[in-house]
Write a protein that holds these residues in place. Sequence first.
Motif, mmCIF file in Angstrom:
data_model
loop_
_atom_site.group_PDB
_atom_site.id
_atom_site.type_symbol
_atom_site.label_atom_id
_atom_site.label_comp_id
_atom_site.label_asym_id
_atom_site.label_seq_id
_atom_site.Cartn_x
_atom_site.Cartn_y
_atom_site.Cartn_z
ATOM 1 N N GLY A 155 0.876 -1.047 -0.063
ATOM 2 C CA GLY A 155 0.085 -0.112 -0.077
ATOM 3 C C GLY A 155 1.017 1.198 0.043
ATOM 4 N N ASN A 156 1.878 1.253 0.726
ATOM 5 C CA ASN A 156 2.700 2.296 0.924
ATOM 6 C C ASN A 156 3.460 2.634 -0.613
ATOM 7 N N THR A 157 3.904 1.607 -1.363
ATOM 8 C CA THR A 157 4.532 1.442 -2.598
ATOM 9 C C THR A 157 3.409 1.911 -3.569
ATOM 10 N N GLU A 158 2.295 1.473 -3.602
ATOM 11 C CA GLU A 158 1.074 2.063 -4.430
ATOM 12 C C GLU A 158 1.223 3.486 -4.463
ATOM 13 N N GLN A 159 1.174 4.079 -3.273
ATOM 14 C CA GLN A 159 1.232 5.776 -3.155
ATOM 15 C C GLN A 159 2.133 6.241 -4.084
ATOM 16 N N CYS A 160 3.560 5.822 -4.025
ATOM 17 C CA CYS A 160 4.308 6.598 -5.041
ATOM 18 C C CYS A 160 4.088 6.277 -6.331
ATOM 19 N N VAL A 161 3.678 5.181 -6.830
ATOM 20 C CA VAL A 161 3.291 4.669 -8.157
ATOM 21 C C VAL A 161 2.153 5.674 -8.696
ATOM 22 N N LEU A 162 1.245 5.739 -7.780
ATOM 23 C CA LEU A 162 0.169 6.736 -8.119
ATOM 24 C C LEU A 162 0.487 8.032 -8.254
ATOM 25 N N MET A 163 1.041 8.542 -7.418
ATOM 26 C CA MET A 163 1.698 9.739 -7.364
ATOM 27 C C MET A 163 2.361 10.108 -8.692
ATOM 28 N N ALA A 164 3.251 9.254 -9.041
ATOM 29 C CA ALA A 164 4.139 9.521 -10.441
ATOM 30 C C ALA A 164 3.147 9.403 -11.425
ATOM 31 N N MET A 165 2.086 8.738 -11.666
ATOM 32 C CA MET A 165 1.043 8.701 -12.686
ATOM 33 C C MET A 165 0.286 9.862 -12.702
ATOM 34 N N ILE A 166 0.159 10.828 -11.776
ATOM 35 C CA ILE A 166 -0.915 11.989 -11.933
ATOM 36 C C ILE A 166 -0.582 12.858 -13.081
ATOM 37 N N PRO A 167 0.702 13.203 -13.417
ATOM 38 C CA PRO A 167 0.833 14.113 -14.733
ATOM 39 C C PRO A 167 0.320 13.158 -15.936
ATOM 40 N N ARG A 168 0.692 11.839 -15.810
ATOM 41 C CA ARG A 168 0.180 11.251 -17.000
ATOM 42 C C ARG A 168 -1.501 11.028 -16.934
ATOM 43 N N MET A 169 -1.879 11.078 -15.842
ATOM 44 C CA MET A 169 -3.466 10.938 -16.077
ATOM 45 C C MET A 169 -3.870 12.100 -16.249
ATOM 46 N N ASN A 170 -3.438 13.478 -16.216
ATOM 47 C CA ASN A 170 -3.938 14.721 -16.726
ATOM 48 C C ASN A 170 -3.002 15.282 -17.713
ATOM 49 N N PRO A 171 -2.617 14.914 -18.747
ATOM 50 C CA PRO A 171 -1.640 15.571 -19.590
ATOM 51 C C PRO A 171 -1.888 16.921 -20.127
ATOM 52 N N SER A 172 -3.044 17.333 -20.357
ATOM 53 C CA SER A 172 -3.256 18.931 -20.599
ATOM 54 C C SER A 172 -3.013 19.919 -19.542
ATOM 55 N N LEU A 173 -3.081 19.288 -18.159
ATOM 56 C CA LEU A 173 -2.938 20.159 -17.151
ATOM 57 C C LEU A 173 -1.411 20.385 -16.924
ATOM 58 N N TYR A 174 -0.753 19.342 -17.523
ATOM 59 C CA TYR A 174 0.780 19.296 -17.219
ATOM 60 C C TYR A 174 1.503 19.698 -18.490
ATOM 61 N N GLY A 175 0.769 19.911 -19.665
ATOM 62 C CA GLY A 175 1.345 20.265 -20.935
ATOM 63 C C GLY A 175 2.146 18.933 -21.795
ATOM 64 N N ILE A 176 1.786 17.969 -21.621
ATOM 65 C CA ILE A 176 2.357 16.931 -21.932
ATOM 66 C C ILE A 176 1.375 15.990 -23.025
ATOM 67 N N ASP A 177 0.214 16.545 -23.390
ATOM 68 C CA ASP A 177 -0.517 16.125 -24.413
ATOM 69 C C ASP A 177 -0.194 16.052 -25.719
#
Length: 177
Positions: A155-177
């Motif tokens: 569960g603790n490791t899942e947290q860092c994986v999810l946090m690293a995916m946030i820009p990829r889940m919101n590409p337009s907000l991060y200018g990466i689309d």
Amino acid sequence: MSTRVNVGSKNPVKIRATENVLGRILGSVHVRGVEVDSGVPDQPVGMELTIRGAVNRAKNAFMDCDLSVGIESGLHRAPETITGFIDLQWCAIYDGSRITIGVSAGFEYPPSVIRDVLAGREVGEVMDELTGVDELGKKRGAVSFLSHGLLDRTGNTEQCVLMAMIPRMNPSLYGID
């Protein structure tokens, strides 16, 4: 088609956590662990060194896959804590051109563990002795022991994986689309 993901480690906790999170986000994933060099000491101390280890793991694991994941745990100086250090897990996700980074919730080891680590031992070795559990870090983890089972290492490791995916889940907000 399944997204092919390499995790820069054979640690079953890191592989399972990556599969759990990316499966929920991407749907069908095929995750495999590959042994790679982190390029940092086995027990990194400091944010920059720990992040570098995660990034190196991700980049070194990028072969015959769509995404690669590097996860590295390290001790970070933390003022106003009992020991002066907090353990954090950092995740780097690499797609061949872009790295995204995330971090887990942190926790403090007991003072005796920190003393032994600063004297040159690895956290895993010290925690194995303290708990009597062989390879605790590949099982439920120190965080599970210290939190009385309220949070395990997966569960603790899942947290860092999810946090690293946030820009990829919101590409337009991060200018990466």
